[in-house]
Scaffold this motif. Sequence first.
Motif, PDB file in Angstrom:
ATOM      1  N   THR A   1      14.684  12.233  -0.236  1.00  0.00           N
ATOM      2  CA  THR A   1      13.323  12.068   0.281  1.00  0.00           C
ATOM      3  C   THR A   1      12.301  12.630  -0.699  1.00  0.00           C
ATOM      4  O   THR A   1      11.422  11.910  -1.175  1.00  0.00           O
TER       5      THR A   1
ATOM      6  N   VAL B   1       9.736  10.613  -3.446  1.00  0.00           N
ATOM      7  CA  VAL B   1       8.296  10.798  -3.256  1.00  0.00           C
ATOM      8  C   VAL B   1       7.646  11.270  -4.558  1.00  0.00           C
ATOM      9  O   VAL B   1       6.557  10.813  -4.935  1.00  0.00           O
TER      10      VAL B   1
ATOM     11  N   HIS C   1       4.741   9.233  -6.549  1.00  0.00           N
ATOM     12  CA  HIS C   1       3.419   9.791  -6.870  1.00  0.00           C
ATOM     13  C   HIS C   1       3.142   9.727  -8.369  1.00  0.00           C
ATOM     14  O   HIS C   1       2.031   9.380  -8.783  1.00  0.00           O
TER      15      HIS C   1
ATOM     16  N   LEU D   1      13.670   8.240   5.739  1.00  0.00           N
ATOM     17  CA  LEU D   1      12.390   8.915   5.509  1.00  0.00           C
ATOM     18  C   LEU D   1      11.935   8.716   4.066  1.00  0.00           C
ATOM     19  O   LEU D   1      10.735   8.625   3.793  1.00  0.00           O
TER      20      LEU D   1
ATOM     21  N   SER E   1       8.423   6.991   3.019  1.00  0.00           N
ATOM     22  CA  SER E   1       7.477   7.798   2.249  1.00  0.00           C
ATOM     23  C   SER E   1       7.071   7.153   0.925  1.00  0.00           C
ATOM     24  O   SER E   1       6.070   7.550   0.342  1.00  0.00           O
TER      25      SER E   1
ATOM     26  N   LYS F   1       7.228   3.562   0.478  1.00  0.00           N
ATOM     27  CA  LYS F   1       6.834   2.165   0.727  1.00  0.00           C
ATOM     28  C   LYS F   1       5.320   2.012   0.593  1.00  0.00           C
ATOM     29  O   LYS F   1       4.562   2.700   1.265  1.00  0.00           O
ATOM     30  N   GLY F   2       4.905   1.132  -0.292  1.00  0.00           N
ATOM     31  CA  GLY F   2       3.479   0.863  -0.437  1.00  0.00           C
ATOM     32  C   GLY F   2       2.708   1.912  -1.214  1.00  0.00           C
ATOM     33  O   GLY F   2       1.496   1.793  -1.379  1.00  0.00           O
ATOM     34  N   VAL F   3       3.381   2.950  -1.711  1.00  0.00           N
ATOM     35  CA  VAL F   3       2.704   3.933  -2.572  1.00  0.00           C
ATOM     36  C   VAL F   3       2.849   3.429  -4.008  1.00  0.00           C
ATOM     37  O   VAL F   3       3.924   3.515  -4.594  1.00  0.00           O
ATOM     38  N   GLY F   4       1.791   2.872  -4.547  1.00  0.00           N
ATOM     39  CA  GLY F   4       1.876   2.224  -5.849  1.00  0.00           C
ATOM     40  C   GLY F   4       2.657   0.928  -5.718  1.00  0.00           C
ATOM     41  O   GLY F   4       2.662   0.283  -4.662  1.00  0.00           O
TER      42      GLY F   4
END
Lengths: 316, 316
Positions: free
Chosen positions: A81, A85, A89, A167, A171, A173-176
């Motif tokens: 997880t 993440v 980021h 999770l 966390s 998905k869809g970040v960038g």
Amino acid sequence: MIVLLGGTGYMGRQFVATLRERGLPFVAPSRAETDYTRFDSLLEFLRRTKPDFLINAAGYTGKPNVDACEQHRADTLQGNTLFPVTVAHACATLGIPWGHISSGCIFSGAKVETDGRVRVERDLTQAALQSLLQKNPGLFHGFNEEDEPNFSFRRPPCSFYSGTKALGEESVKGVGQNYIWRLRIPFDQLDDPRNYLSKLQNYPKVYDNANSLSHRADFVAACLDLWHRRAPFGIYNVTNPGFVTSRQVIEMIQAILKPRRSFEFWANDEEFYRVAAKTPRSNCIMDVSKLLAAGISMRPVEEALEESLHQWKPLP
Amino acid sequence: MIVLLGGTGYMGRQFVATLRERGLPFVAPSRAETDYTRFDSLLEFLRRTKPDFLINAAGYTGKPNVDACEQHRADTLQGNTLFPVTVAHACATLGIPWGHISSGCIFSGAKVETDGRVRVERDLTQAALQSLLQKNPGLFHGFNEEDEPNFSFRRPPCSFYSGTKALGEESVKGVGQNYIWRLRIPFDQLDDPRNYLSKLQNYPKVYDNANSLSHRADFVAACLDLWHRRAPFGIYNVTNPGFVTSRQVIEMIQAILKPRRSFEFWANDEEFYRVAAKTPRSNCIMDVSKLLAAGISMRPVEEALEESLHQWKPLP
């Protein structure tokens, strides 16, 4: 140029092999040289190397099996997880597209069609499976990418491992811009503690259930093809089409490898969970329509299994 | 300008009050206007607002108590581990110093001096506590910032809540520039479901143990003072010096508030955990030498408790 993280693991080694075969330039930093689990080190490394694409093949699966994750919760969360993440980021900050190896184990069961209606059977016991399969195996359908994970912290009970993988997906998905590639029980012709065909041959007793599986090199080829074709980012189930029961795979092993040993099965679920397993296991069937619709070819699971067994290379 | 995240929570509201009192300009975005739990939204928000300092007062504590976190594992991880990590990454990317409310509940017990030697007593039962206190309360020492959390996923058993708080600390420590402020059982004069003095008055039966506590406004003042004085970044235990037993606080409530009800205590730990609690509770004593050495003044816990009770404002 591609950056590969987790290049020494079971799936990472296959990425190394396939990237080399395809002549695609890549770097696979070791944690000793770059502690890429630290956000600032990773960011600095990516600023310097400027990759076109990044692959996260790192993860924490537990040794010898998923039960170990129940005892190592911090490491399991860190690997499945928090680390994804951190990658998400860093890549979002620098605009780097990337792919993450997730897992189909965030689902349990299958969609089963009876009397013309499809319902989710979450807990397919050995007994229920036999009875349903006898009726008609064609009535089993897989989970697709629109389905919510049903074996996760949000849909307990689940194993701690599955909880952290679900999770992780949620966390990143869809970040960038990223692909989430769902692997499911890898296998190929090379004997290895992580290979499903090795595991089945080494279990004292086999737990019979129905699963979709991923041939290791087929999986990696499909992941790279998605990026090569610039398929839309998002979640993809990456398994060989179809499903098999453990019993069917044992029959193939017996027919092709002709082992001297015989195979026994757990009498029922109660015995399996009382004697052999500490945490619930995910067994599930995946739908790969989305992958195929993206133009990626994947051979049926039976074909990949047969080839692996015909080319079987036992450990010395 | 300061950005305050989680400004509507129990601790967040006190930050709002103290920042206003001190005339310090701040913005406290609502999640409806800016979904700051998403890395890209947070990054964009911080790029636009350019704060000098950020405060993370958000967290997931479970309602009505910490037992609820056992059932809501995804939300507990999201609030106490993943969100702090997201803030850490965004602030590190932009070079923004910040502070995070952590918790002393990642420790259990105290350091107890017997026969001139100090050892950690992790599980101080009611009975053990009474016996040790009768000998000499001065022989109890608190955990300091160098001590490893002993009530965490890495040092089980722990509550799920404590596990996620410890992992949150571990994941943000040293990522960019931040303060980790350890709160421990907040209280003040305002009746509130989160206020320890309210809780003690509302429990059907009280569980007796020894704890350090944080007066809510004292805590917030100390956090802001650390930043105001540019104290070195890192972990700080932010509790009022000393410790009290639940029994002592009940006696103060009886003496000052003179409630009509009487108070009963659980007969022993076995009864408490069998009847009232699902997951292990952290009870612990904290050492605040580092905070005091940084030049922050904090009044003794007894003084803060007495003042709160003398100014007690019951809910209408």
